[in-house]
Enzyme design. Structure first.
Site, short mmCIF file in Angstrom:
data_model
loop_
_atom_site.label_atom_id
_atom_site.label_comp_id
_atom_site.label_asym_id
_atom_site.label_seq_id
_atom_site.Cartn_x
_atom_site.Cartn_y
_atom_site.Cartn_z
CG HIS A 121 -0.50 2.61 -3.66
ND1 HIS A 121 0.56 1.96 -3.08
CD2 HIS A 121 -0.06 3.86 -3.94
CE1 HIS A 121 1.60 2.78 -3.01
NE2 HIS A 121 1.24 3.94 -3.53
CG HIS A 291 5.23 12.92 -5.28
ND1 HIS A 291 6.47 12.51 -5.74
CD2 HIS A 291 4.54 11.78 -5.01
CE1 HIS A 291 6.51 11.19 -5.77
NE2 HIS A 291 5.35 10.73 -5.32
#
EC number: 1.11.1.21
Length: 760
Positions: A121, A291
């Site tokens: 992020h 993921h």
């Protein structure tokens, strides 16, 4: 003229819902920016733009002149970083990863997913259109990024790393530590990364960035339908923006605006990741790799989640998103509102993500927080994913709408199907994509510090060749100056070429600039604003000078050096012609890139839609000419005074694109004088819009009405704006010409040196 698009003083941001672990917290204050007053009485000072929104905002340029680094101007971060034992630092990060805290318990006993998400992020806000966002500077520490919905609970991740930061102090920037923590997490999980380069220097205040037109987070008004489009979801994203909604890194994991349409989600992913510099393979690798580890958090209802850090009371000490349900953490944690893990190995690298993606059929479901996600059709028979806290409990795997796009989107599906059959290919692709994600805003590899940076050069780094000979010396420079003076090239042509070569630099991601002389290569050599005919003439002359010099000298001169030196010669000649002596600083050592080293598509992103310094403005410009001027000056890291003196000097030197005469307020174009400022501020001239040319103004004599000059908005603003006029007056003073010439030469050299990381 276009309507002015204001850049908000308190910007909103974009984060990474599609990536590792978590996304948008449902309890985020939907009021967005400005919902909490600065004090109880609302007695906060108001900017000029509050009262007069159309007035040019110079705040970003003021930031460029404010020294706010508490470490001091002389601190050499690269030198300090090089003194670290990086293996020791990584060991400390690895220890922090498994040191579960009562105030924020670690999933599966490890913060693997949390640290990967923090690094991602931090890096993922980068956008390739203007280079803004990204890890360099550690901007995720500040608002608005710190309080973006998609960055929910990353405030905890940074606090977990504080003991490491505290131990190594100024030798390890937050920006480097945040990215390093993601690398360490991957490596501790068993993945082999492509390496890590330090060199990110911390910022000490938030950047002023335009993150989108929306007034509330988690909303989107930045897309429009493409011509001929028949689908429901618009896909044409507003220029320069990357994320799909205000407050997200990339896209909504539930689907566009929460619509769980897999194919539309695939298109939205392609659009947004593409705006952030990733192709389809890199995009698929990042989503799958991100993921493979960690989990989503959505155990509690959105009503349980408190305000973001920026809106939290002082006693919260920078923490936000307080969860009032259950323990508020651990098994009750809520971040994105989605819940569950993708794989049976949430803290160990494996191929299980792709196995699950292709081995099962999926159906829609809702998380405990009410977010839309997917589980296998026969989920009750597939409970093999371990619980994050209860070793006796297991769950079915989950997928997000964005995950299923990796299978059902035809282009992504072709890539991921191949990887499902050959997982080692996915691992290789993820290693490259992760390195690019976390390093692309660092600029050239000359900035890389530390022993673990990879030797391989990538096209997105705009690689440069090594110098083949010793750098030219002072005697050589004098000889080459004489050769340039004898070339017959005009001062204007030399200045325009040198400027066009250097003005591509972006301080946001440290790309572009004169080094490499890519101005002689495609696509730059063909840009209309670079006057291709003039450019070819100058480059041809410089190639001849270089060939003659290099044939007789043990030291070779590059075309890049000659182009910059040519600008210096022109300025010195032009100053002499006006009766002044000035020596323009010149530092040799630039090299020439080849066409093979040049990523034409990536370089095209550096093309200026407007360049006020050459009085150029195109239909592609998204803001008014004055705002585009400020934006370009900001990309060049200029101050208000530097922007002002450069504009005035370029006009006097007759350096406008295409030879246009707008703003050339002098009877002796090509001489370096302060005539631009003297004549702009002359009360004997009256200005009015031209009746025949849009965007042009005519200056006529007050007494006789005779046409004296023509100008554009970016010329006249130095007389109309009170702040800019105050600087312009300094250079229009009686006897102010000498100061003007010296200041111009200094600012000119700053621009020519912006990309010289090899000597910084």
């Amino acid at each position: 003229m276009k309507h002015l698009i204001k850049l908000p003083l308190v910007a909103a941001t974009s984060l990474l819902a599609v990536t590792a672990v978590n996304a948008t917290p449902p309890g985020f204050n939907q009021g967005g920016m400005g919902t909490v007053p600065m004090n109880a009485k609302g007695e906060n000072p108001r900017s000029v733009q509050h009262w007069w929104p159309e007035v040019v905002d110079l705040q970003r340029l003021r930031q460029n002149e404010q020294i706010q680094d508490p470490l001091g101007e002389d601190f050499d971060y690269a030198e300090a970083f090089a003194s670290l034992d990086l293996d020791e630092v990584k060991a400390d990060v690895a220890a922090a990863m498994t040191d579960s805290k009562e105030w924020w318990p670690a999933d599966y006993g490890s913060y693997t997913g949390l640290f990967i998400r923090l690094a991602w992020h931090s890096a993922g806000a980068y956008r390739s259109g203007d280079g803004r966002g990204g890890s360099d500077g550690g901007q995720i520490r500040f608002e608005p990024l710190n309080s973006w919905p998609d960055n929910g609970n990353l405030d905890k991740a940074r606090r977990l790393l504080w003991p490491v930061k505290q131990k190594y102090g100024r030798s390890l920037s937050w920006a480097d530590l945040i990215v390093l923590s993601g690398n360490v997490a991957l490596e501790e999980a068993g993945f082999k990364t492509a390496g890590f380069a330090g060199g990110r220097v911390d910022d000490w205040q938030p950047d002023l960035v335009y993150w989108g037109p929306e007034k509330k987070f988690l909303t989107s008004s930045r897309f429009s339908k493409r011509p001929g489009q028949t689908g429901e979801t618009p896909q044409e994203l507003q220029e320069t923006l990357g994320a799909s909604e205000l407050g997200l890194i990339y896209v909504n994991p539930e689907g566009p605006e929460g619509n769980m349409d897999i194919l539309e989600s695939g298109e939205r992913i392609r659009t947004t990741f593409g705006r952030m510099g990733m192709n389809d393979e890199e995009t698929a690798a990042l989503i799958i790799g991100g993921h493979t580890l960690g989990k989503n958090h959505g155990a509690s209802k959105k009503e349980c989640i408190g305000v973001e850090p920026a809106a939290a009371p002082v006693q919260a000490q920078g923490f936000g998103w307080k969860n009032s349900c259950g323990t508020g953490a651990g098994p009750d944690a809520t971040t994105s509102g989605l819940e569950g893990a993708w794989t049976a190995t949430p803290i160990t690298w494996s191929a299980n993500y792709l196995e699950n993606l292709y081995n099962f059929e999926w159906r829609e479901t809702r998380s405990p927080a009410g977010a839309g996600q997917w589980i296998p059709v026969n989920a009750d028979q597939l409970e093999f994913v371990p619980d994050a806290f209860d070793p006796e409990k297991f769950h079915p795997p989950v997928m997000l709408t964005t995950d299923l796009a990796m299978r059902y989107d035809p282009k992504y599906g072709a890539i991921t199907k191949k990887w499902a059959e050959n997982p080692e290919l996915m691992d290789q692709a993820f290693a490259r994509a992760w390195f690019k994600l976390t390093h692309r805003d660092m600029g050239p590899s000359a900035r890389y510090a530390g022993s673990q940076a990879p030797a391989e050069q990538y096209s997105w780094q705009d690689p440069l060749p090594a110098a083949s000979t010793e750098v030219i010396n002072a005697s050589d420079i004098a000889t080459l100056k004489d050769a340039i003076r004898s070339s017959g090239l005009s001062n204007s042509d030399l200045v325009r070429t040198a400027w066009a070569s250097a003005v591509t630099y972006r301080d946001t991601d440290l790309r572009g600039g004169a080094n490499g002389s890519r101005i002689r290569l495609a696509p730059q050599k063909d840009w209309a604003e670079n006057d291709p005919g003039m450019l070819a003439k100058v480059v041809g002359a410089m190639e001849g000078i270089a060939a003659d010099f290099n044939a007789s000298s043990p030291r070779n001169v590059s075309i890049a050096d000659l182009i910059v030196l040519g600008g210096a010669v022109a300025i010195e000649n032009a100053a002499k012609a006006s009766g002044h002596s000035v020596t323009v600083d010149f530092t040799p050592g630039r090299v020439d890139a080849t066409q093979e080293m040049t990523d034409a598509k990536g370089i095209e992103l550096l093309r200026p839609a407007a360049d006020a310094f050459r009085n150029f403005y195109s239909a592609a410009a998204r803001l008014t000419p004055t705002e585009m001027m400020v934006d370009r000056a900001d990309l060049l890291n200029l101050t208000v005074a530097e922007m002002t003196v450069l504009i005035g000097g370029m006009r006097a030197l007759d350096a406008n694109s295409g030879g246009a005469k707008h703003g050339v307020f002098t009877k002796a174009p090509g001489m370096l004088s302060n005539d631009f400022f003297v004549n702009l501020l002359d009360m004997g001239t009256v200005w009015a819009p031209s009746a025949s040319e849009e965007g042009v103004f005519e200056g006529r004599g007050r007494s006789d009405g005779e046409l004296k000059w023509t100008a554009t908005e970016v010329d006249l603003v130095f007389g109309s704006n009170s702040e800019l006029r105050s600087v312009a007056e300094v250079y229009a003073y009686a006897g102010g010409e000498e100061r003007f010439i010296k200041d111009f030469a200094k600012a000119w050299n700053k621009v020519m040196m912006l990309d010289r990381f090899d000597v910084k």
